[in-house]
Scaffold this active site. Sequence first.
Site, PDB file in Angstrom:
ATOM      1  N   GLU A 163      15.091 -23.052   3.392  1.00 28.71           N
ATOM      2  CA  GLU A 163      15.139 -21.849   2.560  1.00 28.71           C
ATOM      3  C   GLU A 163      13.882 -21.659   1.718  1.00 28.71           C
ATOM      4  O   GLU A 163      13.945 -21.559   0.494  1.00 28.71           O
ATOM      5  CB  GLU A 163      16.408 -21.857   1.697  1.00 28.71           C
ATOM      6  N   GLU A 273      23.798 -23.779  11.040  1.00 24.56           N
ATOM      7  CA  GLU A 273      24.919 -23.886  10.080  1.00 24.56           C
ATOM      8  C   GLU A 273      25.952 -22.788  10.337  1.00 24.56           C
ATOM      9  O   GLU A 273      26.491 -22.183   9.406  1.00 24.56           O
ATOM     10  CB  GLU A 273      24.393 -23.780   8.633  1.00 24.56           C
TER      11      GLU A 273
END
Length: 361
Positions: A163, A273
């Site tokens: 991220e 994910e």
Amino acid sequence: MSGLFWMMWVACTTAPESGDTASNDTPIWPTELSAAAELAELWMGSTSEGAGWTEGELAEVVDTHFNSLTTQNELKWSISSAPGIYDWTVADETMAFAESHGHRVRGHALFWHRLNGKPAWLETELLAAEDPEARARELMAEHVDAMVGRYAGRVESWDVVNEALEEFGPDLDEANGLAMAFDEPLDAIDLAFSLARAADPNARLFLNEIFADSVEAKFEGLVALVTGMKARGVPVDGVGLQAHYVLHSPDGAILAERIAALAALDVDVELTELDISITLFDDAVDPYAAQAEAYREIVGACLSVTRCTGVTTWNVHDGLTWLDTDSLFGALGPHEPTLLDASIQTKPAYDAVVEVLLEGR
Ligand code: XIL
């Protein structure tokens, strides 16, 4: 699917139905998902689940349905209570489990500034430093040596930077204190990758992003970031698209295009994910059937690109989903976003993924 593969698959999957019970009352789980994933030459993963998870039913479920394991929290930098001090207990147990059960391991995540991604002491340490960039470089090098060095040769892929971009936009996230300690924050990202390459030359090194799978502007930011890294000679081998579908509806065609666009930059891609909230299908006649179709499309998108090497569902079953306890998403739930329900029974989504895997690439 060829006749040979079909015969191999049948041979692999003569297990009893879900819920059948062996003579010693140990439940026997169906084996279709991991067997089908192997035929499609795809890593099909789930997550480690904290202290004690490698004992008992959960371990059996993970072993039966999946062939890949991502460390959910056990290898985040937050397992360090002070510079250079780590508690490896659950990480070691997880690695031992994966190795004894033949699962490949995705190490997650070396550098992440959100939620439980960073150690409690990091920002104080940087603020106290006379030269924050020099201290950041030193801490990064020590961390990579400790963590990647400890498991070198045993982790197949690392999420090196998690991220890097702002949550819904294309730019670097200015809330990332570690990167912002650098005069040029991109240097922090490049350094993370070169340190990881030196510590384990054989691990595939991934940049992992949230919501780039579903937000166009963010996806463009990710493409620009990867393009720049490649041009600078940064050793990035892969891009992880987290694929949390909770605020955005899944769209297989768009995802397939995005995976192909990333692969064209000479990187592998994984859906790292994946979860698809049942709340997205509130208006459907049968929300579970609609969720199954969404899973079919999303896994199919990965299968459509040769360089898409794996799909990992985030959390082993619905009873463990992180979405239900997350400070932002929790209130929107319950989400029931995985392939197995809270009683560890297979859902329609599970069958849809098996089917699409058996259709092959
Ligand atoms: C989550 C875990 O699942 C939770 O148990 C933890 O409390 C917070 O982090 N993106 C990521 C993951 O990269 O590390 C996050 O995992 C979910 C969002």
